[in-house]
Every structure is written in C-alpha cells, then in structure tokens.
Write a protein that holds these residues in place. Structure first.
Motif, PDB file in Angstrom:
ATOM      1  N   GLN A   1       9.611  81.698 -37.233  1.00  0.00           N
ATOM      2  CA  GLN A   1       9.242  82.978 -37.847  1.00  0.00           C
ATOM      3  C   GLN A   1       7.733  83.146 -37.996  1.00  0.00           C
ATOM      4  N   VAL A   2       7.021  82.036 -38.065  1.00  0.00           N
ATOM      5  CA  VAL A   2       5.573  82.075 -38.296  1.00  0.00           C
ATOM      6  C   VAL A   2       4.906  81.008 -37.433  1.00  0.00           C
ATOM      7  N   LEU A   3       3.738  81.342 -36.920  1.00  0.00           N
ATOM      8  CA  LEU A   3       2.870  80.369 -36.258  1.00  0.00           C
ATOM      9  C   LEU A   3       1.511  80.422 -36.932  1.00  0.00           C
ATOM     10  N   GLN A   4       1.070  79.291 -37.477  1.00  0.00           N
ATOM     11  CA  GLN A   4      -0.249  79.216 -38.102  1.00  0.00           C
ATOM     12  C   GLN A   4      -1.199  78.485 -37.157  1.00  0.00           C
ATOM     13  N   VAL A   5      -2.313  79.148 -36.829  1.00  0.00           N
ATOM     14  CA  VAL A   5      -3.292  78.586 -35.901  1.00  0.00           C
ATOM     15  C   VAL A   5      -4.705  78.963 -36.341  1.00  0.00           C
TER      16      VAL A   5
ATOM     17  N   GLN B   1      -9.983  84.444 -30.844  1.00  0.00           N
ATOM     18  CA  GLN B   1      -8.970  85.426 -31.226  1.00  0.00           C
ATOM     19  C   GLN B   1      -7.578  85.152 -30.672  1.00  0.00           C
ATOM     20  N   GLN B   2      -7.415  84.168 -29.807  1.00  0.00           N
ATOM     21  CA  GLN B   2      -6.093  83.727 -29.350  1.00  0.00           C
ATOM     22  C   GLN B   2      -5.234  84.900 -28.847  1.00  0.00           C
ATOM     23  N   GLN B   3      -5.796  85.742 -28.004  1.00  0.00           N
ATOM     24  CA  GLN B   3      -5.115  86.962 -27.578  1.00  0.00           C
ATOM     25  C   GLN B   3      -3.785  86.693 -26.884  1.00  0.00           C
ATOM     26  N   GLN B   4      -3.759  85.769 -25.930  1.00  0.00           N
ATOM     27  CA  GLN B   4      -2.534  85.524 -25.174  1.00  0.00           C
ATOM     28  C   GLN B   4      -1.430  84.960 -26.053  1.00  0.00           C
ATOM     29  N   LEU B   5      -1.790  84.023 -26.904  1.00  0.00           N
ATOM     30  CA  LEU B   5      -0.796  83.424 -27.796  1.00  0.00           C
ATOM     31  C   LEU B   5      -0.252  84.467 -28.763  1.00  0.00           C
ATOM     32  N   ARG B   6      -1.104  85.363 -29.229  1.00  0.00           N
ATOM     33  CA  ARG B   6      -0.661  86.417 -30.145  1.00  0.00           C
ATOM     34  C   ARG B   6       0.277  87.404 -29.446  1.00  0.00           C
ATOM     35  N   LYS B   7       0.035  87.691 -28.193  1.00  0.00           N
ATOM     36  CA  LYS B   7       0.944  88.572 -27.449  1.00  0.00           C
ATOM     37  C   LYS B   7       2.325  87.939 -27.352  1.00  0.00           C
ATOM     38  N   PHE B   8       2.370  86.650 -27.058  1.00  0.00           N
ATOM     39  CA  PHE B   8       3.632  85.936 -26.999  1.00  0.00           C
ATOM     40  C   PHE B   8       4.352  86.008 -28.348  1.00  0.00           C
ATOM     41  N   CYS B   9       3.621  85.807 -29.432  1.00  0.00           N
ATOM     42  CA  CYS B   9       4.225  85.846 -30.763  1.00  0.00           C
ATOM     43  C   CYS B   9       4.745  87.242 -31.096  1.00  0.00           C
ATOM     44  N   ALA B  10       4.006  88.258 -30.716  1.00  0.00           N
ATOM     45  CA  ALA B  10       4.436  89.630 -31.001  1.00  0.00           C
ATOM     46  C   ALA B  10       5.750  89.945 -30.301  1.00  0.00           C
ATOM     47  N   VAL B  11       5.870  89.534 -29.063  1.00  0.00           N
ATOM     48  CA  VAL B  11       7.098  89.779 -28.293  1.00  0.00           C
ATOM     49  C   VAL B  11       8.287  89.069 -28.944  1.00  0.00           C
ATOM     50  N   ASN B  12       8.038  87.930 -29.568  1.00  0.00           N
ATOM     51  CA  ASN B  12       9.109  87.115 -30.129  1.00  0.00           C
ATOM     52  C   ASN B  12       9.221  87.207 -31.660  1.00  0.00           C
ATOM     53  N   ASN B  13       8.634  88.261 -32.225  1.00  0.00           N
ATOM     54  CA  ASN B  13       8.730  88.506 -33.672  1.00  0.00           C
ATOM     55  C   ASN B  13       8.280  87.307 -34.509  1.00  0.00           C
ATOM     56  N   ILE B  14       7.209  86.664 -34.066  1.00  0.00           N
ATOM     57  CA  ILE B  14       6.616  85.549 -34.801  1.00  0.00           C
ATOM     58  C   ILE B  14       5.333  86.035 -35.463  1.00  0.00           C
ATOM     59  N   VAL B  15       5.284  85.960 -36.766  1.00  0.00           N
ATOM     60  CA  VAL B  15       4.073  86.339 -37.500  1.00  0.00           C
ATOM     61  C   VAL B  15       2.995  85.281 -37.267  1.00  0.00           C
ATOM     62  N   VAL B  16       1.784  85.713 -37.019  1.00  0.00           N
ATOM     63  CA  VAL B  16       0.661  84.797 -36.826  1.00  0.00           C
ATOM     64  C   VAL B  16      -0.154  84.708 -38.108  1.00  0.00           C
ATOM     65  N   THR B  17      -0.408  83.491 -38.546  1.00  0.00           N
ATOM     66  CA  THR B  17      -1.293  83.236 -39.688  1.00  0.00           C
ATOM     67  C   THR B  17      -2.576  82.602 -39.185  1.00  0.00           C
ATOM     68  N   ALA B  18      -3.699  83.124 -39.650  1.00  0.00           N
ATOM     69  CA  ALA B  18      -5.014  82.637 -39.226  1.00  0.00           C
ATOM     70  C   ALA B  18      -5.590  81.691 -40.270  1.00  0.00           C
ATOM     71  N   TYR B  19      -5.760  80.408 -39.874  1.00  0.00           N
ATOM     72  CA  TYR B  19      -6.580  79.555 -40.735  1.00  0.00           C
ATOM     73  C   TYR B  19      -8.008  79.574 -40.191  1.00  0.00           C
ATOM     74  N   ALA B  20      -8.955  79.227 -41.060  1.00  0.00           N
ATOM     75  CA  ALA B  20     -10.387  79.361 -40.734  1.00  0.00           C
ATOM     76  C   ALA B  20     -10.725  80.792 -40.325  1.00  0.00           C
ATOM     77  N   PRO B  21     -10.258  81.820 -41.043  1.00  0.00           N
ATOM     78  CA  PRO B  21     -10.471  83.205 -40.612  1.00  0.00           C
ATOM     79  C   PRO B  21     -11.923  83.657 -40.675  1.00  0.00           C
ATOM     80  N   LEU B  22     -12.763  82.895 -41.372  1.00  0.00           N
ATOM     81  CA  LEU B  22     -14.189  83.217 -41.450  1.00  0.00           C
ATOM     82  C   LEU B  22     -15.033  82.196 -40.687  1.00  0.00           C
ATOM     83  N   GLY B  23     -14.377  81.411 -39.837  1.00  0.00           N
ATOM     84  CA  GLY B  23     -15.098  80.389 -39.085  1.00  0.00           C
ATOM     85  C   GLY B  23     -15.281  79.097 -39.847  1.00  0.00           C
ATOM     86  N   SER B  24     -14.612  78.967 -40.988  1.00  0.00           N
ATOM     87  CA  SER B  24     -14.617  77.750 -41.808  1.00  0.00           C
ATOM     88  C   SER B  24     -16.020  77.264 -42.167  1.00  0.00           C
ATOM     89  N   PRO B  25     -16.870  78.140 -42.730  1.00  0.00           N
ATOM     90  CA  PRO B  25     -18.220  77.680 -43.089  1.00  0.00           C
ATOM     91  C   PRO B  25     -18.212  76.582 -44.143  1.00  0.00           C
TER      92      PRO B  25
END
Length: 366
Positions: A213-217, A224-248
């Motif tokens: 149901q969820v993929l955290q990356v 931005q992981q565009q290809q992986l996000r497209k795959f998740c969208a097709v398969n109803n997998i919510v994407v969670t972003a860790y380090a969303p600010l570049g992990s300063p």
C-alpha cells in the motif's frame, strides 16, 4: 487540535489519487491520502524521527509539541532506537485527553536484522511493546537486504575487516506472508515497503494476498524518482518521501561518521529558484519544497526538533504553487545523481543479492 464549535469541513473521495483536505476557519490544516484496500487516511505531512534519539527528554517533548501543533502522523523504525520514547509521548498525549489512538497514524519498520520470515512476528510484537500500542497503522520492510543479527544486542554482526555479515537467504515473499498474518490478527493495519526497487516490488505483488500500500523512499527536488512514482501510481501505492528537504540535518552525521563528502548533500533549500518561488508566495524554501511534494500526493516526513520549524513544516496547505512553479521545480531533478542514501556506509552491503540500487562504476570495479 481542539476545534471546539468551529466548523470542520472535509472533502472526501473514495479515489486514491484524490486527497482529502480538512479546513479550519478557511485555512487548510491537514491533507490526507487514502490507502488502497483499507481506505485508511494517511496524513501527507508526518514527523520523521530518524536521528531523533536519546535522551528521551529530547524525543518526548518534540513528539508532544508536534502533536499539539496538529501532527497526526509519526514515522519511526526499530533501527531509530526511539520507539519507547515515542510511545511514551503518544500515550501521555492520549491520557491527557487531547486525542485518542484512532486519531493518529503511526508508521514503524521491520529492521534489516529481522528480514526473515521466522523473525517478523518477534519484531512486530517487540515493537508494539516498545510503543505501548495495540496495533501499528503502517508496517514497512525497512530495506530489502538483510544482515545476520546479534541475538543479544539485536544489531548487525560486523566482521573483523569491518564488513557487515550478510544474510543472503532473504525471501521477501515469505516475509510478506507473515506480515499479512499479523495484519489479519489486527497487529498491523497497512503494509508497505521502504527502499525497494520496482522489480523487487513486482515479485512481492505476484505472490501477495494484500498488495503493498505504501512505498517509502528518498525523494526530494534533486531526486524525484519519476519512473518509480509512475509505477506506484499505476498500482495504487502511496509514495512517502524521506529526506524531503535533502536531509540537511544529517549532513554532519554522514560527513563525520561515514566520511561522506559534504557535496553529497544538495543544498536545495538554498537554490535561487526555490527562494524566488518562496518569496513570490510569502513562504519559506522549506514550505515550498514540502508543498511541491504533497501537491503531487506524495507524503513527506521532515524531521525537526525546533518548534518553529515543526510549525513551519505544517503550514504548507494555505497556498498553491502554479503550474509554472511546479515545472520549474521539476527541472531541478538530477535523477540518480541526486541520490544521497545508497547505504554503502554499511560496508559490503552492495554484495547482498537484494541490494536495490544501481551502483556507480567505481563501486562496481571494487
């Protein structure tokens, strides 16, 4: 947050791709996405707690302050060594009458030393005990590879040459079956993965009764992981972003402990384009970068111990980036060159058959 007699309006949708938004005095205070199969609501901003470690007198006040500010999603993991303190803070908040367990969305993860079917239940039960909770809202396999576990310390075994001792018998499908059993028993509500690549996810989907149901990356403007996000969208997998600010906040940790180059950490908060867009909307660069993600139905889990930044990270729903703004930010993507976390700080991990990332040439030659 106690809304008293104020009007709380919610726009609901049964569609996974359509977010649910909550308003208070015409100001959007929360947004959620709906998880497939259970229809549970997952807040699009959560409190990340990696590196939020001992002493507990730092962790607990941070979690309590976040809850008071309106956070309802907390992300932790066995490897973060803070589940007990987080559980104590959550239970203090509940016992004070400020909310209930069902108001919260708690994520935690199966550790790399528990990546075998025989160990899943042991860790789930241990983590529930640490959290002092009856169930986990979302349980993720933290990483696709596995290390041999020191049974006393519950940490990886490291060889005399510094290499981590790999458990190469990892079977994701068997691990997933036990997670499904734990879900049926009510110990877990939703199941997901973290740091898995597309092929690894497909193999689990082929055998699963409950689809991920969820993929955290790792995901941010530079990666931005565009290809992986497209795959998740097709398969109803919510994407969670860790380090969303570049992990300063992790920069010093990785430079000092793992000898990372400071250049490995993109300063996306300091990019002129980001600052320009922030000035245009009267917002901070962090708010723009987080809004950029949640506007695309990506869940973001920034970490902070500062009350000011905790509040700032929540105040991202009262403005809208234009299509032009979004396109400018999308152009910041560096593809694989933008990745920060390749896990090579665990010496020898790239030799594991389930290491998930494409290696740079210099590593392959070694």
């Amino acid at each position: 947050m106690n809304l008293g007699t104020k009007t709380l309006l919610a726009i609901f949708s049964t569609s996974f791709r359509t977010p649910v938004r909550f308003y208070y005095n015409n100001i959007r205070i929360m947004q959620t996405v709906t998880l497939s199969q259970t229809n549970d609501s997952m807040p699009t901003i959560g409190l990340g707690t990696w590196q939020l470690q001992a002493p507990s007198n730092v962790i607990e006040p941070t979690v309590l302050k976040a809850l008071e500010l309106g956070y309802r999603h907390i992300d932790t993991a066995f490897n973060y060594n803070n589940e007990e303190a987080i559980g104590a803070a959550v239970n203090e908040w509940i016992n004070s009458g400020k909310g209930s367990r069902k108001d919260l969305f708690i994520t935690t993860k199966l550790p790399h030393v528990g990546n075998r079917a025989s160990d899943v239940r042991k860790f789930v039960e241990l983590q529930l005990t640490k959290l002092n909770m009856d169930y986990i809202d979302l349980y993720l396999i933290h990483v696709p590879f596995a290390f041999v576990c020191d049974p006393e310390a519950l940490t990886p075994v490291v060889n005399s040459d510094g290499d981590y001792l790999l458990d190469v018998t990892t079977n994701h499908c068997e691990i997933w079956k036990v997670m499904e059993e734990c879900q049926r028993e009510g110990l877990i509500r939703n199941l997901g993965l973290s740091n898995f690549n597309e092929d690894q996810i497909k193999k689990i989907m082929d055998k699963a009764s409950v689809l991920p149901q969820v993929l955290q990356v790792e995901l941010h403007a530079s990666f931005q992981q565009q290809q992986l996000r497209k795959f998740c969208a097709v398969n109803n997998i919510v994407v969670t972003a860790y380090a969303p600010l570049g992990s300063p906040g992790a920069k010093d940790h990785f430079v000092n402990k793992y000898k990372y180059s400071p250049d490995a950490f993109p300063d996306i908060l300091g990019l002129p384009i980001v600052q320009e867009i922030a000035d245009k909307h009267g917002k901070t660069p962090a708010q723009v970068l987080l809004h950029f993600l949640v506007k695309q139905d990506i869940v973001a889990i920034p970490k902070s111990t500062s009350e000011h930044r905790l509040k700032e990270n929540m105040e991202i729903y009262d403005f809208e980036l234009s299509e032009e703004d979004m396109n400018r930010l999308k152009k910041l993507d560096k593809g694989e060159d933008g990745r920060i976390f390749n896990f090579l700080f665990w010496k020898g991990v790239e030799k594991h058959p389930e290491y998930p990332f494409k290696l740079p040439p210099q590593v392959i030659k070694e």
